[in-house]
Design an enzyme around this catalytic site. Sequence first.
Site, short mmCIF file in Angstrom:
data_model
loop_
_atom_site.label_atom_id
_atom_site.label_comp_id
_atom_site.label_asym_id
_atom_site.label_seq_id
_atom_site.Cartn_x
_atom_site.Cartn_y
_atom_site.Cartn_z
N GLU A 115 6.26 0.24 -6.13
CA GLU A 115 5.02 -0.06 -6.84
C GLU A 115 5.01 0.65 -8.19
O GLU A 115 4.56 0.09 -9.20
CB GLU A 115 3.83 0.39 -5.98
N GLU A 172 7.13 -1.25 -10.44
CA GLU A 172 6.44 -2.50 -10.80
C GLU A 172 5.43 -2.22 -11.91
O GLU A 172 5.32 -3.00 -12.87
CB GLU A 172 5.75 -3.09 -9.57
N CYS A 221 -1.82 -1.72 -0.65
CA CYS A 221 -1.46 -1.18 0.66
C CYS A 221 -2.58 -1.28 1.67
O CYS A 221 -2.39 -1.09 2.85
CB CYS A 221 -0.94 0.24 0.56
N SER A 248 -0.39 -5.64 -6.87
CA SER A 248 1.02 -5.31 -6.78
C SER A 248 1.66 -6.18 -5.70
O SER A 248 1.06 -6.42 -4.65
CB SER A 248 1.17 -3.84 -6.39
N LYS A 295 -4.82 -3.73 9.83
CA LYS A 295 -3.35 -3.73 9.96
C LYS A 295 -2.90 -4.68 11.06
O LYS A 295 -1.80 -5.22 11.02
CB LYS A 295 -2.86 -2.32 10.25
N GLU A 300 -2.84 -7.84 9.34
CA GLU A 300 -1.74 -7.88 8.37
C GLU A 300 -0.41 -8.18 9.05
O GLU A 300 0.40 -8.97 8.56
CB GLU A 300 -1.66 -6.53 7.64
N GLU A 318 3.28 -14.28 6.04
CA GLU A 318 4.25 -13.77 5.06
C GLU A 318 5.12 -12.67 5.65
O GLU A 318 6.11 -12.27 5.03
CB GLU A 318 3.53 -13.19 3.83
N CYS A 325 -7.83 5.64 4.13
CA CYS A 325 -7.40 5.39 5.51
C CYS A 325 -7.94 6.42 6.49
O CYS A 325 -8.13 6.12 7.66
CB CYS A 325 -5.89 5.40 5.60
#
Lengths: 392, 596
Positions: free
Chosen positions: B283, B286, B310, B330, B369, B372, B377, B526
């Site tokens: 990241e 990037e 994230c 990102s 999560k 996710e 993907e 988190c």
Amino acid sequence: MIKNLKRLDLIFKNEQDTEAILEKTLARSNEEIVNDLIDSGLKGRGGAGFPTGLKWRLAADDPADEKYIICNADEGEPGTFKDREILSSVPNKVLAGMAVCARIIGSKQGFIYLRNEYKFLVPGLEIVISEFHELMDRLNLEFRVAIFMGSGAYICGEESALFESMEGKRGEPRNKPPYPTNFGYKGKPTVINNVETLAHTYSIFKYGPDKFRDLGIKDSRGSKVFSVSGDTPIPGIYELEFGMTLQKFVDDFGDGDSKAVQVGGASGFCVPRKKFEKTIIGYQGKLTGVSLPTGGSMMIFNSSRSMYNVLRNYLDFFVEESCGQCTPCRVGTQQLLLGIEAVKRGEKPSGYLDKLLELAETMRLTAKCGLGQSVANSFSSIVENFREEMIY
Amino acid sequence: MSDQVTLKIDGISVSVKRGTTVLDAAKTINIRIPTLCHHEDLCVAGNCRVCVVEQTGTDRLIPACAMPAADGMEIHSNSLKVRNARKQIVELLVSEHRAECTTCYKNGNCELQALSHEYIIGENGYINLIPLKEYTIDYYSPSIIKDDSKCIRCQRCVRTCDELQGVGALTVSHKGSEMKISTFMDKPIYQVVCTNCGQCVNRCPTGALVERHYIDEVWAAIYNEKKFVVVQTAPAVRVALAEALGHEPGEIVTGKMVAALRRLGFDAVLDTDFTADLTIIEEGHELLQRLKRALKDKDPDVKLPMTTSCSPGWVKFLEHIFPEFMENLSTAKSPQQMFGALAKTFYASKIGVEPASMVSVSIMPCTAKKYEANRPEMYASGYQDVDYVLTTRELALMIKQAGIDFNSLADDDYDSIMGESSGAGVIFGATGGVMEAALRTVYEVVTGREVPFDGLNITPVRGVEGVREASILINKTLPEWSFLEGVELKTCVAHGLNNARNVMKAVRDGSASYHFIEIMACPGGCLGGGGQPIPTSSDIRKRRSSAIYQEDSQKVIRKSHENPEIVQIYKEFLIEPLGHTSHKLLHTKYTARERY
């Protein structure tokens, strides 16, 4: 001294002198007008009976720049239909009351919160409002009134739920304090008055506080518009002096076989025949017997009626019309309804009614708003006075 | 008017600041008034009425949570009148609640259950409303199960979703007896704007909103001899797990947690912190690449500010609400998904295990999560990269199920490779942590020097404020980064989706300009995630946060690019940041979604 209380024709009298009355009133100071209202003894005609002059003064005393005056025309109490008639026959009086209030508290915008079922009144009201706006311009009063349509929920007649509804939110009552006179519509100081209350202010402006005070008794001054329905040969809308005993009322309006009168709609009290003589229609005062405030709904039941069915009907209404946010009202109403049904069917012992009476008392003590608090009124008065009808 | 008011509660005189509620005034003198709809993170509702108290001179009872304390008030929090009313209110709630406690996932951690016990709610209560109605149990989401039959309509979830998160996926619908907590058009929550953040789950007093648990699936994998089960642990789990096992908040139990996981039977115990470091490398580069395209190449198509990616709750929120900013996200995957993609490729070949026989489990402070891991993907390895996601709470439950005495465990170390981490990876678990970790690396890449902050602690990006801004001046760059000479790198950190919404609105209308934005869906980052132990409060989150920064400061390696295993994986496998393998395994793309 027994006063001979009578029928009146004040509110509905067609008077074409709005401009003159407003000119005369607005020429006086705010303080003088408010003092007149307080002297007149006028109390809110929606049912709760808060002194109108005091309400205006509280809002006037708040230093905020932006304030509102709202006419509560959400007339939702079962058995009441007087505001509809006032708004269709003498809307000018209501608007005049709003204009004077606006000047006193410093409001530029007023609203009529109109019950969804009264949509048919809108075209007529709009014409009156546009004429009223021209009048405001002539009087150099920067004040406008708009109609806000409700969506048909009973709870939105509760003032803080009404504000929420106007703000585009779910119509749920707020915690109080703060009160509307400091924190109302959009969080701004707001005077919210019932249609009839505003119409009465007009009479006070016109005839003076003393004339108004001469009507009625003790703490219940002036006249009141009643919606009379049920077992009566002459249902309709009547303006009566405040303070009448229920016996006199039944003598005038009953069919000779009246067994009970529900005073104040589903959220009011049920009075059985034996208590007619001692019950006075009006606000709590130092009179003997019981006085019952009312928004004007008077439902007369004769001996052919089952009070169980009457109560079940009311509870059915509350189960549906509770907003559902607070526990005592949302669950309590369901338990009361299911409870009396279970007792009637013999699935619960008759003693269960006592548990339900305790529940109704808890609802009165703990519910968030007037709706939940007042379910106990009809429930307890019907169950206590007609207990055998609940069981057999 | 004095700033203080003095009142009496249960005969004890107490002075509090004007505006304090009766409830909070009582707390200051250690009088506990029971509550259900009240939550310190949320606005006052006053709708459950459990907190009613008696005020001398007032007939009706008043709600302690909503009533401001006033001079001269005499409050009785436990009079007979109060107890009777409260008991009836709890009885009413129990009558509309499917009180099947033994089969409930929240058994033992249910506020209604506790109150019901306290007020001795017997069986001779009111009529049970549950059999008389139809209820929906929405178990279609991979993250959250919503069971209306257990809902007591306190609206904590609605207030959480609306005011804390600015999402509004949960709302009240209908009225009276039909009133319920619903979604747009009563759709299942997986079909609406819900970000799966799980903040509602953290605040639900009953079992009406719980995470979807995968404990049994994980046990089955562990006991399947043909499967090699790897587990990764997110940074924020180690500072909160102990709470679910009876400890005070703020205790770090990394070593005991690793030991417990090994005892549970996982074949390899690895660390998400490793891929947190990796995320920083990818990241960070990037960001530098975007800055280069913008400042040096004057490429008009480059999208800035770049935002972190994230937090899967944040990613889904952006896909729903700000799809026009999708290219600003990102492309780097979250540490969990980088880990998953590497576990079944790099790691599998390293230890000689067939990826098909590998089961990848992650322990996360997060319910999003779970979603996710199920995104289409996330099959970069050719398999589902992460098979099962467990919350901190689920791990605690597994430890209890296994009969492990957590306290007596000796500290253990993560396996290698993919078990080593830097302090930068650890602070991913706190709001501002990703920003700090990224700056530690990016600044050094560009200038060859460490970030100019005492002890590498970039304190301006730390803290609890919902939105924080910080800028860092870049000077004396290395030659290849000379286009950044004198540039003031503007950053913004936000946590809680309502704050995220405000930041993105400011970016959209041009009133704020940043280069890099860190956003975490949950309050506190988190460490305040939807999968963390219940309850949550600002104090609990603060203590978890201190623990995280303590862990960072005690690490020998503080910067992601100095993690030796990171150096090794680039050398052996990835070759270079943003390289071909990275693109295949570590980067992803996004999908625009509907706003409802």
